[in-house]
Design a protein around this motif. Structure first.
Motif, PDB file in Angstrom:
ATOM      1  N   THR A  50      79.744  29.791  37.371  1.00 35.31           N
ATOM      2  CA  THR A  50      78.414  30.145  37.473  1.00 35.31           C
ATOM      3  C   THR A  50      78.143  31.524  36.576  1.00 35.31           C
ATOM      4  N   GLY A  51      79.425  32.182  35.934  1.00 34.61           N
ATOM      5  CA  GLY A  51      79.105  33.305  35.410  1.00 34.61           C
ATOM      6  C   GLY A  51      78.865  32.936  33.855  1.00 34.61           C
ATOM      7  N   GLN A 100      84.702  40.668  38.784  1.00 37.92           N
ATOM      8  CA  GLN A 100      84.076  39.431  38.017  1.00 37.92           C
ATOM      9  C   GLN A 100      84.041  39.498  36.395  1.00 37.92           C
ATOM     10  N   LEU A 101      83.628  40.601  35.747  1.00 40.17           N
ATOM     11  CA  LEU A 101      83.475  40.593  34.672  1.00 40.17           C
ATOM     12  C   LEU A 101      84.963  40.514  33.993  1.00 40.17           C
ATOM     13  N   ASP A 102      85.991  40.982  34.678  1.00 34.99           N
ATOM     14  CA  ASP A 102      87.397  40.899  34.442  1.00 34.99           C
ATOM     15  C   ASP A 102      87.767  39.534  34.245  1.00 34.99           C
ATOM     16  N   SER A 103      87.466  38.622  35.386  1.00 29.93           N
ATOM     17  CA  SER A 103      87.624  37.292  35.267  1.00 29.93           C
ATOM     18  C   SER A 103      87.082  36.432  34.339  1.00 29.93           C
ATOM     19  N   LEU A 104      85.830  36.667  33.942  1.00 35.73           N
ATOM     20  CA  LEU A 104      85.152  36.012  32.959  1.00 35.73           C
ATOM     21  C   LEU A 104      85.779  36.564  31.667  1.00 35.73           C
ATOM     22  N   ASN A 105      86.169  37.636  31.454  1.00 37.49           N
ATOM     23  CA  ASN A 105      86.854  37.991  30.075  1.00 37.49           C
ATOM     24  C   ASN A 105      88.030  37.295  29.946  1.00 37.49           C
ATOM     25  N   GLU A 106      88.816  37.057  31.067  1.00 36.12           N
ATOM     26  CA  GLU A 106      90.209  36.227  30.888  1.00 36.12           C
ATOM     27  C   GLU A 106      89.783  34.772  30.596  1.00 36.12           C
ATOM     28  N   TRP A 124      70.508  39.226  35.027  1.00 35.88           N
ATOM     29  CA  TRP A 124      71.113  38.075  35.572  1.00 35.88           C
ATOM     30  C   TRP A 124      72.315  38.551  36.297  1.00 35.88           C
ATOM     31  N   CYS A 125      72.714  38.028  37.462  1.00 34.12           N
ATOM     32  CA  CYS A 125      73.707  38.616  38.165  1.00 34.12           C
ATOM     33  C   CYS A 125      75.098  37.992  37.600  1.00 34.12           C
ATOM     34  N   CYS A 126      76.189  38.667  37.508  1.00 32.80           N
ATOM     35  CA  CYS A 126      77.436  38.300  37.098  1.00 32.80           C
ATOM     36  C   CYS A 126      77.902  37.227  37.802  1.00 32.80           C
ATOM     37  N   GLY A 127      77.760  36.697  39.056  1.00 29.86           N
ATOM     38  CA  GLY A 127      78.255  36.037  39.634  1.00 29.86           C
ATOM     39  C   GLY A 127      79.362  36.398  40.586  1.00 29.86           C
ATOM     40  N   GLY A 128      79.603  37.500  40.737  1.00 30.13           N
ATOM     41  CA  GLY A 128      80.977  38.198  41.274  1.00 30.13           C
ATOM     42  C   GLY A 128      80.347  38.678  42.711  1.00 30.13           C
ATOM     43  N   GLY A 129      79.147  39.053  42.982  1.00 27.98           N
ATOM     44  CA  GLY A 129      78.530  39.763  44.147  1.00 27.98           C
ATOM     45  C   GLY A 129      78.759  38.857  45.386  1.00 27.98           C
TER      46      GLY A 129
END
Lengths: 80, 419, 240
Positions: free
Chosen positions: B366-367, B392-398, B345-350
């Motif tokens: 959408t992440g 994007q993963l940083d944002s999701l993490n937070e 799956w796409c992380c949603g940040g691309g």
């Protein structure tokens, strides 16, 4: 000197990586009046070149850049 | 909107028409298998983000302006006029697409939605409705290329600090970060900032590589904006630099779209054959390890670790094994996500989404799928060789309080090297 | 032949076949008239050899295995629809010439039984799968994306199938008479043998032929052209 410049908006961009410092400045530039100044504090060294080139593209101006330890402080003036 | 403006915007479709796009316009059966492939449709349920619908907007314009059926029985084929409403929809769906091409993987006809998105972006730009922030970022990159002499001193200044850090890290006061070095074997293209320069410098230092650092960043906002001219201009800065330094290859940092632009798009866009190889740093690191040019002597990481296949690195560029090979050298508890590789799956940040503040909430929403995928592995560290993914993963993490650490493969390798 | 049957089951058949063939050829010509972009963006992993690409092309175009992973019901019904389509095509060939090999082995009675079972099964399977697709089209998000063409084609196919199944299960016309009619078409002097002309199911046959003609005429200009284009699309999938 920094004291000479009247700052209309402070932006804390510490810890943000490229292109986010540029994006935040762009997002906030319309929040100051024309002729107004944003003082943006960044830590990403890439912004040293990025923010001035962004300013040139958009017709705004970086009137001053300071470096204090790891911090880079930009004074961005809205021109239009 | 007057008729002339409408025709000009629709005319972009004619100008940009090519055989591949025409196939895609003609063969979609609207079966909507792609609905389950797109993370944006799955998490929002909004038909606007259904890949076939994204394409259908363009198809309606095509039918209205360029087919007989659209002229003779418009009701049957549903041609649409170019109007404000259509452009609004187009803007929303186009600049939100991350270009992950998971829909293409699942499409029974292999329809590539990104071809529609490319022409949609060109139409929006013609209508004066391209993404403003992406245009500014692309513009800034072009300006930097045009007036590099002005910025050279700034870059040298910036590298001084980084060089000091490098010397401390490798315990060698002579270690340096060369720029503008004629006759180097490889030109390394990093991102703005130093976080992708320092680890690479450590690795190159140990591998005794004859390298030089590009003065330009790899990221290409012209590509995300959908402006081919600007995308070429931005990529050309690096190509010209490589040419004048007479390097043998360009090595792109861990940045998915930058690699793809250079490897798969530039030659076709600029209509020129490149005299040097393009490689990704991950490929090169794997080679260094296999050839024993770098020694990973630190103890393996014990914490559970997972790998996110960036769409532009995996499905769209074919690097599945190299990252896994490296990870297995440095980590003791590597856990795969499900699904992975070409089905990941796409992380949603691309697609430049991380640079578009108006899509911040959307990309967090959408992440969701990615968050679940990571949670299921139980990993504490997520590795991904793409800057967009990592942001994007940083944002999701937070936002989802995941309490994980996100890192690049370069950092893993640089940390595993004992000097 | 009455004038209406002559028009529909005679003249229109030639028109339909011509439009189908030339129309499809024209659509392919339209594709090749446009310059191919030199950008090559296949998906990975991809087969490296030409043979491997060929295998993948066939597998992807005929079996679309990835569809099964996301929508198993759709995959089964669509596969049945397409296999059924091929089955129906093969079945109709018997109206041109007897499959002598099978007929000799099974005998007349056996062959009739065999045709009833195979043809019947195909007819039912096709009807069920088309019905599934129609019902699916009335659900979101499929209906949000649908255009009139999508319903029209499915309904047209359903009508053809209903009429065809009627001929198979309730009609009193037999294979020999159909063959006579087909041969008259091939000889460019369309005529119904007496058994058809006087049969009560004649109008069902004429309607079956009429709707089938419409489908053939519409084929090249509708999304059904995916039958050809799928090979192009799936070939791009593995190119670099």
């Amino acid at each position: 000197m920094a004291e000479d410049l009247k700052v209309d908006l402070e932006l804390d961009l510490k810890g943000l990586l490229c292109p986010l410092p540029m994006v935040r400045v762009s997002q906030n530039i319309t929040k100051v009046p024309v002729g107004g100044i944003i003082r943006a504090v960044a830590t990403d060294l890439g912004s040293l070149a990025d923010i001035p080139s962004w300013a040139r593209t958009t017709g705004n101006e970086v009137v001053k850049t300071e470096r204090v330890d790891k911090e880079i402080i930009f004074y961005v003036k809205r021109l239009k | 909107m007057d008729e002339k403006a409408q025709k000009t915007i629709a005319g972009v479709l004619d100008k940009r028409m090519n055989r591949q796009l025409l196939y895609y316009l003609d063969i979609c059966t609207r079966c909507s298998i792609c609905k389950d492939a797109c993370h944006q449709y799955v998490t929002t349920g909004d038909v606007l983000y259904l890949p076939a619908y994204r394409a259908e907007i363009i198809r309606r314009v095509y039918k209205k302006y360029f087919t007989r059926s659209g002229k003779f029985y418009p009701a049957l084929s549903e041609g649409s006029e170019v109007d404000e409403k259509l452009l609004d929809e187009l803007y929303k769906t186009t600049y939100a697409c991350t270009g992950c091409r998971r829909c293409m993987y699942y499409c029974p006809f292999s329809i590539d939605t990104t071809w529609f998105m490319a022409v949609a972006k060109a139409m929006l730009i013609t209508a004066g409705r391209g993404s403003q922030i992406l245009a500014e970022l692309a513009g800034a990159a072009v300006i930097k290329g045009e007036s590099i002499d002005l910025f050279k001193d700034i870059i040298i200044e910036m590298l001084k600090d980084t060089e000091k850090e490098l010397q401390e890290r490798v315990g060698n006061p002579k270690a340096n970060i060369p720029i503008d070095k004629k006759g180097a074997d490889l030109l390394y293209v990093a991102l703005a900032g130093t976080h992708t320069i320092l680890p690479a410098a450590v690795i190159f230092h140990q591998a005794k590589a004859n390298w030089t650092l590009s003065m330009f960043e790899a990221a290409n906002y012209g590509y995300f904006l959908g402006d081919v001219k600007q995308a070429v201009a931005i990529a050309k800065r690096i190509i010209d630099e490589a040419r004048s330094l007479e390097v043998k290859e360009i090595v792109i940092t861990e940045c998915g779209h930058a690699y793809r632009v250079m490897q798969f798009l530039y030659e076709a866009w600029a209509k020129e054959k490149l005299p040097f190889k393009i490689r990704g740093i991950v490929e090169l690191m794997a080679e260094y390890i296999k050839q024993g040019k770098i020694n990973l002597t630190q103890d393996k990481i014990k914490e559970p670790l997972t790998y996110h296949d960036p769409c532009q690195v995996g499905r769209n560029a074919g690097f599945y094994e190299e990252p896994r090979y490296i990870i297995n050298q440095v980590a003791a508890d590597f856990r795969e996500m499900t699904p992975n590789r070409e089905k990941n799956w796409c992380c949603g940040g691309g697609g430049g989404l991380v640079a578009q503040p108006d899509l911040d909430d959307f990309r967090i929403k959408t992440g969701e799928i990615k968050v679940e995928q990571i949670k299921k592995t139980g990993a504490r560290i997520v590795v991904s060789p793409c800057e967009n993914c990592r942001l994007q993963l940083d944002s999701l993490n937070e936002k989802y309080n995941m309490g994980i650490q996100i890192t690049s493969i370069m950092d893993l390798v640089a940390n595993a090297i004992t000097i | 032949m009455d004038w209406f049957s002559y028009l529909v089951a005679g003249i229109l058949v030639y028109v339909a076949v011509a439009v189908f063939l030339f129309g499809t050829a024209f659509r392919i010509y339209q594709w090749f008239r446009v310059t191919r972009s030199s950008v090559k963006l296949g998906l990975f992993p991809r087969p490296k050899s030409t043979l491997g690409r060929g295998f993948k092309l066939v597998k992807d175009s005929f079996f679309y295995p990835q569809v099964r992973e996301v929508d198993a019901a759709m995959w089964i019904f669509v596969l049945l629809l397409h296999l059924g389509g091929i089955g129906a095509f093969v079945g109709h060939l018997r109206l041109f010439n007897e499959f002598t090999l099978i007929a000799n082995a099974l005998g007349d009675e056996g062959m009739a039984q065999f045709a009833m079972w195979t043809g019947g099964t195909v007819g039912i399977v096709l009807m069920v799968s088309v019905t599934y697709l129609i019902l699916r089209r009335f659900k979101s998000p499929y209906k949000d994306l649908a255009i009139p063409e999508d319903y029209l084609l499915l309904i047209l196919v359903l009508v053809i199938l209903l009429l065809g199944n009627h001929l198979r299960f309730f009609g009193d016309i037999h294979v020999a008479e159909y063959r006579e009619y087909i041969h008259s078409l091939l000889a460019f002097s369309p005529a119904f043998p007496e058994a058809i002309a006087e049969s009560s199911t004649k109008w069902v046959l004429v309607s079956h032929v009429l709707t089938a003609n419409l489908l053939f005429i519409y084929f090249p200009f509708s999304k059904l052209i995916h039958a050809v284009g799928t090979f192009a699309g799936n070939l791009i999938r593995s190119e670099v």
